[in-house]
Design a protein around this motif. Structure first.
Motif: not given
Length: 78
Positions: A17, A19-21, A23-29
């Motif tokens: 979980k 790691t998924e957060k 990855v998601d934060a990096r995509k948003r950034k």
């Protein structure tokens, strides 16, 4: 022994979980950075256009002034 396995499973789930957060934060950034870059490019192009227009107006004024000077010189030197 079942408790240890259960604890390990919980840790693995928590790690997944997390790691998924990340990855998601990096995509948003990355999306925010792309948006900011597009906005900055747009502002830069607008600024350049305004300055080019201003320069052209000054250039035209300078040419008119130079022509007027030449005209006056011809009139006064006769």
């Amino acid at each position: 022994m079942a408790q240890k396995t259960e604890g390990i499973q919980q840790l693995l789930i928590a790690e997944k979980k997390a790691t998924e957060k990340v990855v998601d934060a990096r995509k948003r950034k990355a999306i925010k950075l792309k948006t900011a870059k597009k906005e900055a490019d747009s502002e830069i192009n607008k600024f350049k256009g305004e300055k080019e227009l201003h320069f052209k107006k000054l250039e035209q004024f300078g040419l008119m002034f130079f022509s007027l000077q030449q005209f006056l010189h011809v009139l006064l030197c006769r």
